[in-house]
Write an enzyme that holds these catalytic residues in place. Structure first.
Site, PDB file in Angstrom:
ATOM      1  N   ASN A   9       0.899  -1.112   0.300  1.00  0.00           N
ATOM      2  CA  ASN A   9       0.027  -0.234   0.138  1.00  0.00           C
ATOM      3  C   ASN A   9       0.780   1.164  -0.310  1.00  0.00           C
ATOM      4  OD1 ASN A   9      -1.727   2.406   0.936  1.00  0.00           O
ATOM      5  ND2 ASN A   9      -2.504   1.468   2.917  1.00  0.00           N
ATOM      6  N   LYS A  11       0.039   4.177  -0.231  1.00  0.00           N
ATOM      7  CA  LYS A  11      -0.160   5.255  -0.167  1.00  0.00           C
ATOM      8  C   LYS A  11      -0.075   7.044  -0.917  1.00  0.00           C
ATOM      9  CE  LYS A  11      -0.097   3.197   4.916  1.00  0.00           C
ATOM     10  NZ  LYS A  11      -0.080   3.344   6.145  1.00  0.00           N
ATOM     11  N   HIS A  95      -9.665   1.221   5.059  1.00  0.00           N
ATOM     12  CA  HIS A  95      -8.072   1.184   5.910  1.00  0.00           C
ATOM     13  C   HIS A  95      -8.460   2.486   7.016  1.00  0.00           C
ATOM     14  CE1 HIS A  95      -3.827   2.910   6.336  1.00  0.00           C
ATOM     15  NE2 HIS A  95      -3.844   1.464   6.559  1.00  0.00           N
ATOM     16  N   GLU A  97      -7.064   4.925   7.769  1.00  0.00           N
ATOM     17  CA  GLU A  97      -6.196   6.335   8.062  1.00  0.00           C
ATOM     18  C   GLU A  97      -7.472   6.807   6.779  1.00  0.00           C
ATOM     19  OE1 GLU A  97      -2.654   5.664   5.521  1.00  0.00           O
ATOM     20  OE2 GLU A  97      -2.032   5.204   7.583  1.00  0.00           O
ATOM     21  N   GLU A 167      -5.571  -4.507  10.662  1.00  0.00           N
ATOM     22  CA  GLU A 167      -4.045  -3.256  10.946  1.00  0.00           C
ATOM     23  C   GLU A 167      -4.343  -3.133  11.839  1.00  0.00           C
ATOM     24  OE1 GLU A 167      -2.295  -2.831   6.732  1.00  0.00           O
ATOM     25  OE2 GLU A 167      -4.013  -1.285   7.297  1.00  0.00           O
ATOM     26  N   GLY A 173       2.231   2.236  10.659  1.00  0.00           N
ATOM     27  CA  GLY A 173       3.706   3.211  10.513  1.00  0.00           C
ATOM     28  C   GLY A 173       4.192   3.450  11.637  1.00  0.00           C
ATOM     29  N   SER A 212       3.360  -1.944  10.195  1.00  0.00           N
ATOM     30  CA  SER A 212       5.516  -2.169  10.446  1.00  0.00           C
ATOM     31  C   SER A 212       5.478  -3.750  10.801  1.00  0.00           C
ATOM     32  CB  SER A 212       5.617  -1.562  11.877  1.00  0.00           C
ATOM     33  OG  SER A 212       4.746  -0.433  12.054  1.00  0.00           O
TER      34      SER A 212
HETATM   35  P1  PGA Z   1       2.782  -0.133   7.807  1.00  0.00           P
HETATM   36  O1  PGA Z   1       1.576  -0.264   6.646  1.00  0.00           O
HETATM   37  O2  PGA Z   1       3.348  -0.783   6.945  1.00  0.00           O
HETATM   38  O3  PGA Z   1       3.656   0.987   7.773  1.00  0.00           O
HETATM   39  O4  PGA Z   1       2.647   0.081   9.776  1.00  0.00           O
HETATM   40  C1  PGA Z   1       0.686  -0.510   7.442  1.00  0.00           C
HETATM   41  C2  PGA Z   1      -0.856  -0.277   5.977  1.00  0.00           C
HETATM   42  O5  PGA Z   1      -0.591   0.663   6.912  1.00  0.00           O
HETATM   43  O6  PGA Z   1      -1.273  -0.788   5.267  1.00  0.00           O
END
Ligand code: PGA
Length: 250
Positions: A9, A11, A95, A97, A167, A173, A212
């Site tokens: 992803n 982003k 997601h 976010e 997640e 992140g 992460s």
């Molecule tokens: P990350 O993001 O691997 O940077 O923690 C995962 C995600 O948001 O799908």
């Protein structure tokens, strides 16, 4: 038998120049990944370019979101048929976010899941709890509620053609990964919940872990019985690191 799936992803990251380098690097290393499915989810504007770049490889493309409507006065949105026309086979929905920064409710996420399916895309449904929800001991309640919104709208059979990504929001992140045991506990809960409705669908359902994941922790996470690959953010922006995660899923 479930086949593991690793999806990057991206982003809100990348430029024409950087994505050419990134896809070139992933393609060059794909010989080292024989079993696992591999997908990338670029910002929507880069999808046509990425589609041209991955042609002839087995790298699939997913969108980072999808509109619940198929057409009409919905400024700024992108429909499933448009995504399909430009080579997407997956669509991330819900997601964290999108849920937290853009106010997407459980019901909207369910409608977006439905839009993906009706347009021939496999939804990757993201679910997961906030830190305070985990600390409050309501992780299963939260994840269960997020799943129920989709099950109530689309039915359990819809999951024959879908992926779930667990997640935990506190791990996205932040560099804080859920331990393999912590993640497995929630993955087992998700599969168990689906299994109570349809055991075959639950058995075949790909449940990714996200938060992460990197080249060093992927192998242990993907080694857990109910973890079927990962949804990767930061570590998907660099070919070598992403490939290491794909290899860990192989
Ligand atoms: P990350 O993001 O691997 O940077 O923690 C995962 C995600 O948001 O799908």
């Amino acid at each position: 038998m479930r086949t593991k799936l690793v999806a990057g992803n991206w982003k809100l990251n990348g430029s024409l120049d950087s994505i050419r380098g990134l896809i070139g690097g992933i393609k060059a290393g794909m010989d080292s990944v024989s079993q696992a499915g591999v997908a990338v989810c670029p910002p929507a504007i880069f999808i046509p370019e990425v589609a041209a770049l991955v042609e002839g490889s087995r790298i699939a493309i997913g969108s980072q979101n999808i509109c619940e409507q198929d057409s009409g006065a919905y400024t700024g949105e992108i429909s499933g048929s448009m995504l399909n026309e430009f080579g997407c086979s997956y669509a991330i929905v819900g997601h964290s976010e999108r849920r937290s920064l853009y106010g997407e409710s459980d019901d909207m996420v369910a409608a977006r899941f439905a839009a993906a399916r009706r347009n021939g895309l496999k939804p990757i449904l993201c679910v997961g709890e906030l830190l305070e929800e985990r600390e409050g001991g309501i992780t299963e309640q939260v994840v269960g509620r997020q799943l129920d919104a989709v099950i109530n709208l689309e039915g359990i059979d819809a999951f024959a053609d879908a992926v779930i990504a667990y997640e935990p929001v506190w791990a996205i992140g932040t560099g804080k990964t859920a331990s393999p045991e912590q993640a497995q506990e929630v993955h087992r809960f998700i599969r168990g919940k689906m299994s109570a409705l349809n055991a075959t669908i639950a058995e075949n359902l790909v449940i990714q872990y996200g938060g992460s994941v990197n080249g060093s922790n992927a192998k242990e996470l993907f080694g857990m019985p109910d973890i079927d690959g990962g949804l990767i953010g930061g570590a998907a922006l660099q070919a070598e690191g992403f490939l290491a995660i794909c290899q860990a899923a192989d």
